[in-house]
Scaffold this motif. Sequence first.
Motif, PDB file in Angstrom:
ATOM      1  N   LEU A 159       0.832  -1.206   0.000  1.00  0.00           N
ATOM      2  CA  LEU A 159       0.000   0.000   0.000  1.00  0.00           C
ATOM      3  C   LEU A 159       0.867   1.256   0.000  1.00  0.00           C
ATOM      4  N   LYS A 160       0.270   2.359  -0.416  1.00  0.00           N
ATOM      5  CA  LYS A 160       0.936   3.645  -0.377  1.00  0.00           C
ATOM      6  C   LYS A 160       0.397   4.457   0.793  1.00  0.00           C
ATOM      7  N   PHE A 161       1.158   5.459   1.174  1.00  0.00           N
ATOM      8  CA  PHE A 161       0.713   6.333   2.253  1.00  0.00           C
ATOM      9  C   PHE A 161      -0.614   6.991   1.891  1.00  0.00           C
ATOM     10  N   SER A 162      -0.790   7.282   0.622  1.00  0.00           N
ATOM     11  CA  SER A 162      -2.020   7.926   0.166  1.00  0.00           C
ATOM     12  C   SER A 162      -3.229   6.994   0.223  1.00  0.00           C
ATOM     13  N   ASP A 163      -3.003   5.714   0.505  1.00  0.00           N
ATOM     14  CA  ASP A 163      -4.111   4.766   0.598  1.00  0.00           C
ATOM     15  C   ASP A 163      -4.873   4.866   1.913  1.00  0.00           C
ATOM     16  N   VAL A 164      -4.313   5.630   2.876  1.00  0.00           N
ATOM     17  CA  VAL A 164      -5.030   5.854   4.131  1.00  0.00           C
ATOM     18  C   VAL A 164      -5.335   7.346   4.247  1.00  0.00           C
ATOM     19  N   GLN A 165      -6.291   7.672   5.116  1.00  0.00           N
ATOM     20  CA  GLN A 165      -6.616   9.072   5.381  1.00  0.00           C
ATOM     21  C   GLN A 165      -5.843   9.505   6.624  1.00  0.00           C
ATOM     22  N   ALA A 166      -4.714  10.159   6.437  1.00  0.00           N
ATOM     23  CA  ALA A 166      -3.900  10.602   7.564  1.00  0.00           C
ATOM     24  C   ALA A 166      -4.580  11.767   8.275  1.00  0.00           C
ATOM     25  N   VAL A 167      -4.694  11.651   9.586  1.00  0.00           N
ATOM     26  CA  VAL A 167      -5.266  12.713  10.411  1.00  0.00           C
ATOM     27  C   VAL A 167      -4.156  13.169  11.352  1.00  0.00           C
ATOM     28  N   TYR A 168      -3.632  14.357  11.121  1.00  0.00           N
ATOM     29  CA  TYR A 168      -2.471  14.816  11.875  1.00  0.00           C
ATOM     30  C   TYR A 168      -2.883  15.474  13.188  1.00  0.00           C
ATOM     31  N   LEU A 169      -2.512  14.816  14.290  1.00  0.00           N
ATOM     32  CA  LEU A 169      -2.866  15.300  15.616  1.00  0.00           C
ATOM     33  C   LEU A 169      -1.725  15.020  16.587  1.00  0.00           C
ATOM     34  N   PRO A 170      -1.480  15.916  17.552  1.00  0.00           N
ATOM     35  CA  PRO A 170      -0.504  15.629  18.601  1.00  0.00           C
ATOM     36  C   PRO A 170      -1.063  14.542  19.515  1.00  0.00           C
ATOM     37  N   PRO A 171      -0.220  13.902  20.330  1.00  0.00           N
ATOM     38  CA  PRO A 171      -0.662  12.741  21.118  1.00  0.00           C
ATOM     39  C   PRO A 171      -1.950  12.921  21.924  1.00  0.00           C
ATOM     40  N   ALA A 172      -2.073  14.000  22.669  1.00  0.00           N
ATOM     41  CA  ALA A 172      -3.265  14.165  23.517  1.00  0.00           C
ATOM     42  C   ALA A 172      -4.541  14.246  22.688  1.00  0.00           C
ATOM     43  N   ASP A 173      -4.499  15.015  21.605  1.00  0.00           N
ATOM     44  CA  ASP A 173      -5.679  15.144  20.753  1.00  0.00           C
ATOM     45  C   ASP A 173      -5.953  13.852  19.987  1.00  0.00           C
ATOM     46  N   ALA A 174      -4.881  13.166  19.610  1.00  0.00           N
ATOM     47  CA  ALA A 174      -5.039  11.907  18.880  1.00  0.00           C
ATOM     48  C   ALA A 174      -5.700  10.847  19.763  1.00  0.00           C
ATOM     49  N   ARG A 175      -5.305  10.795  21.018  1.00  0.00           N
ATOM     50  CA  ARG A 175      -5.919   9.806  21.905  1.00  0.00           C
ATOM     51  C   ARG A 175      -7.412  10.099  22.085  1.00  0.00           C
ATOM     52  N   ALA A 176      -7.740  11.366  22.233  1.00  0.00           N
ATOM     53  CA  ALA A 176      -9.150  11.724  22.384  1.00  0.00           C
ATOM     54  C   ALA A 176      -9.944  11.315  21.150  1.00  0.00           C
ATOM     55  N   ALA A 177      -9.390  11.573  19.976  1.00  0.00           N
ATOM     56  CA  ALA A 177     -10.059  11.195  18.729  1.00  0.00           C
ATOM     57  C   ALA A 177     -10.175   9.677  18.610  1.00  0.00           C
ATOM     58  N   PHE A 178      -9.143   8.985  19.019  1.00  0.00           N
ATOM     59  CA  PHE A 178      -9.115   7.517  18.973  1.00  0.00           C
ATOM     60  C   PHE A 178     -10.195   6.931  19.881  1.00  0.00           C
ATOM     61  N   GLU A 179     -10.315   7.456  21.080  1.00  0.00           N
ATOM     62  CA  GLU A 179     -11.248   6.883  22.055  1.00  0.00           C
ATOM     63  C   GLU A 179     -12.705   7.218  21.745  1.00  0.00           C
ATOM     64  N   ARG A 180     -12.944   8.321  21.042  1.00  0.00           N
ATOM     65  CA  ARG A 180     -14.340   8.620  20.705  1.00  0.00           C
ATOM     66  C   ARG A 180     -14.729   8.083  19.329  1.00  0.00           C
ATOM     67  N   GLY A 181     -13.798   7.383  18.668  1.00  0.00           N
ATOM     68  CA  GLY A 181     -14.105   6.744  17.394  1.00  0.00           C
ATOM     69  C   GLY A 181     -14.029   7.657  16.190  1.00  0.00           C
ATOM     70  N   ALA A 182     -13.374   8.818  16.346  1.00  0.00           N
ATOM     71  CA  ALA A 182     -13.259   9.750  15.221  1.00  0.00           C
ATOM     72  C   ALA A 182     -12.199   9.301  14.217  1.00  0.00           C
ATOM     73  N   VAL A 183     -11.316   8.410  14.645  1.00  0.00           N
ATOM     74  CA  VAL A 183     -10.314   7.818  13.754  1.00  0.00           C
ATOM     75  C   VAL A 183     -10.364   6.307  13.941  1.00  0.00           C
ATOM     76  N   ASP A 184      -9.862   5.596  12.945  1.00  0.00           N
ATOM     77  CA  ASP A 184      -9.912   4.136  12.988  1.00  0.00           C
ATOM     78  C   ASP A 184      -8.676   3.499  13.599  1.00  0.00           C
TER      79      ASP A 184
END
Length: 324
Positions: A159-184
């Motif tokens: 696969l290529k990097f472009s095959d995923v939807q990269a969501v750029y977030l710092p760790p604290a914001d990324a964890r929040a997004a991860f736990e609420r299901g905003a990212v896979d």
Amino acid sequence: MTLRHLLRLAAPLLLATSLHAQAQAQAAQPGTLRIGFQKSASLLTFQKSSGSLEKKLSALGVSVKWVEFPAGPQLLEGLNVGAVDVGFVGEAPPIFAQAAGAKFVYIGFDPAAPEAEAIVVPRDSDIKTVAGLKGKKVALNKGSNVHYLLVKALEKQGLKFSDVQAVYLPPADARAAFERGAVDAWVIWDPFLAAVEKQSGARLLQDGRGIVNNYAYYLAERGYAEKQSQVIQALFEDTQAQAAALKANVKAAAAVIAPLQGLEPEVVEKSLTRYQFGVKPLTAAVVAEQQKIADTFHALGLIPKPIRVADALPGSVKLAEAGK
């Protein structure tokens, strides 16, 4: 493209005015070593808490000032504008910074720690393999070590990097997004990795083993490295001593570090077992690996021009290790 603009693309930055004000307030104090660190850098957090470096450098008439940054890209900007003299970061931030013309040199590295970064998914996710990330939203800190892990993990699956939807977030914001299901999925490093595994039941999809080395680097402002070799040597001697103390009693070290990182001792202990610790001199093989990352980022269009990592080495290392 300016350094500040490029590093803003790499990660959320500290306000430029704050960095310049800090640099002016602390500038050119030959009797002070200003160390840029991230609280997630467990060995430096342990070293800072012990006060051992302050005692060692006092014999040289040098005091120590620890300057905290949220992530590597911000630390590199701090180094470039003169807010710190020495810093410790992962593989990717120096590449972005060098491409933007930052004035720094590599002065040492920490051993490989491929288990200390990974791609994780929620416990009940139907994604079972890295190939299953195709078309999915993946959170990561742009320009960090995990950026390269994701690129190489996808590449291994065709696969290529472009095959995923990269969501750029710092760790604290990324964890929040991860736990609420905003990212896979989330690509993250320790101790944040150990924390989300224990506290949220995140399932490890792929760590760095067999894919990346996950080295970390000690960097210095070029002029400081040339003029203050004795201070840097003392810093590394103390770092080695603290690394030995940490590895000799991981549980005790975790108890010291945990409250400083705001984590449970068990989480910190788990993360510590995935690092080797202890600064080493740069080698030709390590420089070559860093060059591979730089070439990969250029091929992906993540940096605007090709760079030569050997150009960011002190002169003696460049001759001895880079074969020039």
